[in-house]
Each structure stands twice: as structure tokens, then as C-alpha cells.
Write a protein that holds these residues in place. Structure first.
Motif, mmCIF file in Angstrom:
data_model
loop_
_atom_site.group_PDB
_atom_site.id
_atom_site.type_symbol
_atom_site.label_atom_id
_atom_site.label_comp_id
_atom_site.label_asym_id
_atom_site.label_seq_id
_atom_site.Cartn_x
_atom_site.Cartn_y
_atom_site.Cartn_z
ATOM 1 N N SER A 1 -8.972 -10.442 16.500
ATOM 2 C CA SER A 1 -8.934 -11.157 17.794
ATOM 3 C C SER A 1 -10.360 -11.159 18.549
ATOM 4 C CB SER A 1 -7.974 -10.041 18.675
ATOM 5 O OG SER A 1 -7.794 -10.474 19.935
ATOM 6 N N TYR B 1 -11.735 -12.960 24.554
ATOM 7 C CA TYR B 1 -11.107 -14.341 25.239
ATOM 8 C C TYR B 1 -11.796 -15.102 26.411
ATOM 9 C CZ TYR B 1 -7.060 -11.682 23.698
ATOM 10 O OH TYR B 1 -5.927 -10.934 22.932
ATOM 11 N N ASN C 1 -5.337 -13.708 16.836
ATOM 12 C CA ASN C 1 -4.757 -13.325 18.051
ATOM 13 C C ASN C 1 -5.602 -13.931 19.166
ATOM 14 O OD1 ASN C 1 -5.150 -10.708 20.334
ATOM 15 N ND2 ASN C 1 -3.171 -11.501 20.091
ATOM 16 N N GLY D 1 -5.611 -14.420 23.629
ATOM 17 C CA GLY D 1 -4.771 -14.249 25.163
ATOM 18 C C GLY D 1 -4.768 -15.654 25.809
ATOM 19 N N TYR D 2 -4.981 -15.332 26.991
ATOM 20 C CA TYR D 2 -4.878 -16.526 27.937
ATOM 21 C C TYR D 2 -6.243 -16.437 28.780
ATOM 22 C CZ TYR D 2 0.126 -15.948 27.391
ATOM 23 O OH TYR D 2 1.237 -15.865 26.904
ATOM 24 N N PRO E 1 -2.732 -20.471 27.562
ATOM 25 C CA PRO E 1 -2.886 -19.766 26.024
ATOM 26 C C PRO E 1 -4.145 -20.518 25.482
ATOM 27 C CG PRO E 1 -0.442 -20.237 26.287
ATOM 28 C CD PRO E 1 -1.407 -20.921 27.470
ATOM 29 N N ASN F 1 3.414 -10.880 26.654
ATOM 30 C CA ASN F 1 3.414 -11.418 25.499
ATOM 31 C C ASN F 1 1.900 -11.904 25.249
ATOM 32 O OD1 ASN F 1 3.243 -14.419 25.020
ATOM 33 N ND2 ASN F 1 4.381 -14.216 26.882
ATOM 34 N N GLU F 2 1.525 -11.945 23.801
ATOM 35 C CA GLU F 2 0.467 -12.660 23.486
ATOM 36 C C GLU F 2 0.749 -13.592 22.318
ATOM 37 O OE1 GLU F 2 -3.279 -10.255 22.834
ATOM 38 O OE2 GLU F 2 -3.015 -10.070 24.844
ATOM 39 N N LYS F 3 0.006 -14.347 21.736
ATOM 40 C CA LYS F 3 0.072 -15.172 20.737
ATOM 41 C C LYS F 3 -0.645 -14.751 19.593
ATOM 42 C CE LYS F 3 1.680 -18.010 23.843
ATOM 43 N NZ LYS F 3 2.975 -17.993 24.377
#
Length: 283
Positions: free
Chosen positions: A46, A49, A88, A90-91, A102, A137-139
Motif C-alpha cells: 500500500s 496516497y 491497496n 485509497g482515495y 479511488p 471501504n478501500e480497494k
């Protein structure tokens, strides 16, 4: 000689080392340049972001996406032919265009891997919205190098919570006795902080993965003794789980304090495991 022995000659002296774990206090792009082609079975990570967190330097959006494309291309190069890449993200917001888009949607045409599936991680607690639905949620994007040949150990991650375990068809049990195939929506709680609600596994890292999420991914997309890589190691959860599941692991991390958190967690885990094995050997 361990599977990591040859790679340590390429990468040099690590910040932290065990027989099955190497952690480097280094920019991942510098580390990738030293790794040979097709040497990593599973990369799970991850990255920052680009939203101004304490562990990142915020970039203009186009520069951030270019940077992502650069390190993802290196992961593709070093990925084993049947290897996987779990990402992973996020936004982030785009002025006058999106409050929270996203990030994977902005990278769809920049990733050389083949996309198998988008997994939704539903994490429970989170921000409460007043002018929008409360985000929960996250992707995770599950990519593979070869869509005709990749690891997927379904039996290792089946959900035993079957609603009708004794249901039959033509006199035979209809469901798999090991459980059902998990859906693409995963319900795992966040690693929470706070005086009265802090998770047992919590460290001082501000964006820590829950062990359960990483465990499912590593079990499903790799086999024992295959090398796992986390190029943004953070608090070390990937390393901890990989070692627990019998996989050697390599991690890169830019911040020395996070390297220290990861190293301490792994040392503590290995010490407790050795103590447990010593106790078991008495019986």
C-alpha cells in the motif's frame, strides 16, 4: 543457504535481517534496480496516497501518477512468471472534479499486469459523513503477470461459515467440506487507535494493515518458501504474516522510525514463537 541468500548479495546490507527476512531503509526504486528479473513471487503493498500524510511528500497529481507507473513497472519486471501483485490504494480529491476518487481508477491504463479482480475491504469504523455517505471501504486490486498461469489457493482461504453445511444434491453433500469461496467483499475491522478502543496489534504507525487481511492475500496468492515483497513496508505487517506462514520476505521503507517499528514487531514475534516451540518440545 536460504532463498534470500542470493538476493542479499544484490541488495547489500539490510537495516534488519533474519534468515527469512530482509528490511531495507531505502527508496524502493533504488532497491528494485538491484533485483533481478522474475525473482519475486508475490508483491503486496500500500503506497502513499498523496493526500498529505506525515509519511509522504505530496506531489502534483500527474507527477504522483507518473511515479506510481514507474515503480509498478519495476514490480512487473521482477515478478515471477506466475507471480501476483496486490495493490491497496485509497482515495484522493481532484479540485473541481472529485471529492474522493479511488486512486486505482486513475491508474487503470498505467499498470502492465492483468487485473483479475477488485476486492472491497469493508473495515467498519471510520469517518462519519454529514453531506455524503460515511466511507467504510478501500480497494485491493489483484493483478497477475500471466492470466493463464497464476497461484490461487482457494482451499487455504475458504470461509467455514456455511449457512447450510449439510445441504445435499442427488444424495451428496452440495457444499465443499472445507467451506465456501469468500466473496469479493471482505469484512475485516480496521486497526484502531484510541485509549479505549485501540486494537491489540496497534503500533504507532498511522496506517497499519490488519493481520487478517494480509494473511488471506498471502495464503491465496503464494506458496510456502516463495518470496514476498512489500516495497512500502510501513509497520511490517506483511513481513510478520509472511514469516508466520513460512514465506521469506523483503521490505523497503523510506522512514527509519518505521523500519524500527517493523524490526521490533518481527523480533518480538520470532521470540514468542521460539518460546512457544520450546514449551511444546517439553511434551
Amino acid at each position: 543457504m536460504t532463498l534470500l541468500s542470493n538476493l542479499i548479495h544484490q541488495l547489500g546490507k539490510p537495516y534488519f535481517q533474519t534468515d527469512q527476512c530482509l528490511i531495507y531503509h531505502r527508496d524502493c526504486l533504488e532497491g528494485f534496480a538491484l533485483l533481478p528479473d522474475q525473482s519475486i513471487h508475490l508483491t503486496l503493498t500500500s503506497p502513499p496516497y498523496n493526500i498529505g500524510k506525515e509519511y509522504e511528500k505530496q506531489l502534483p497529481l500527474d507527477k504522483y501518477l507518473d511515479w506510481c507507473e514507474q515503480w509498478i513497472a519495476e514490480i512487473y519486471r521482477i515478478a515471477y512468471p506466475s507471480g501476483s501483485f496486490w495493490l491497496n490504494l485509497g482515495y484522493l480529491s481532484i479540485r473541481d472534479r472529485a471529492k474522493a476518487i479511488p486512486i486505482p481508477y486513475l491508474l487503470w491504463n498505467r499498470v502492465p499486469f492483468y487485473l483479475i479482480q477488485e476486492i472491497i475491504w469493508h473495515y467498519g469504523a471510520g469517518v462519519a459523513g454529514s453531506k455524503f455517505f460515511s466511507p467504510r471501504n478501500e480497494k485491493f486490486l489483484w493483478y497477475v503477470k500471466n492470466p493463464e498461469n497464476y497461484t490461487f489457493n482457494l482451499d487455504e482461504v475458504r470461509d467455514p461459515n456455511v449457512k447450510y453445511p449439510n445441504q445435499k444434491k442427488n444424495g451428496k453433500i452440495k457444499v465443499n467440506l472445507k467451506g465456501k469461496n469468500p466473496t469479493d467483499v471482505w469484512d475485516f475491522p480496521k486497526v484502531t487507535s484510541g485509549k479505549n478502543r485501540s486494537s491489540k496489534e496497534r503500533t504507532s504507525h498511522p496506517a497499519q494493515f490488519p493481520i487478517a487481511v494480509i494473511e488471506r492475500i498471502i495464503k491465496a496468492s503464494s506458496n510456502p518458501n516463495e518470496i514476498i515483497l512489500d516495497p512500502f513496508m510501513g509497520s511490517g505487517t506483511t513481513g510478520l504474516v509472511a514469516l508466520d506462514l513460512g514465506r521469506p520476505v523483503i521490505g523497503f521503507e523510506m522512514r527509519e522510525d518505521y523500519c524500527e517499528i517493523a524490526a521490533n514487531r518481527i523480533e518480538d514475534f520470532l521470540r514468542k514463537k521460539a518460546e512457544c516451540n520450546a514449551q511444546l518440545s517439553l511434551f
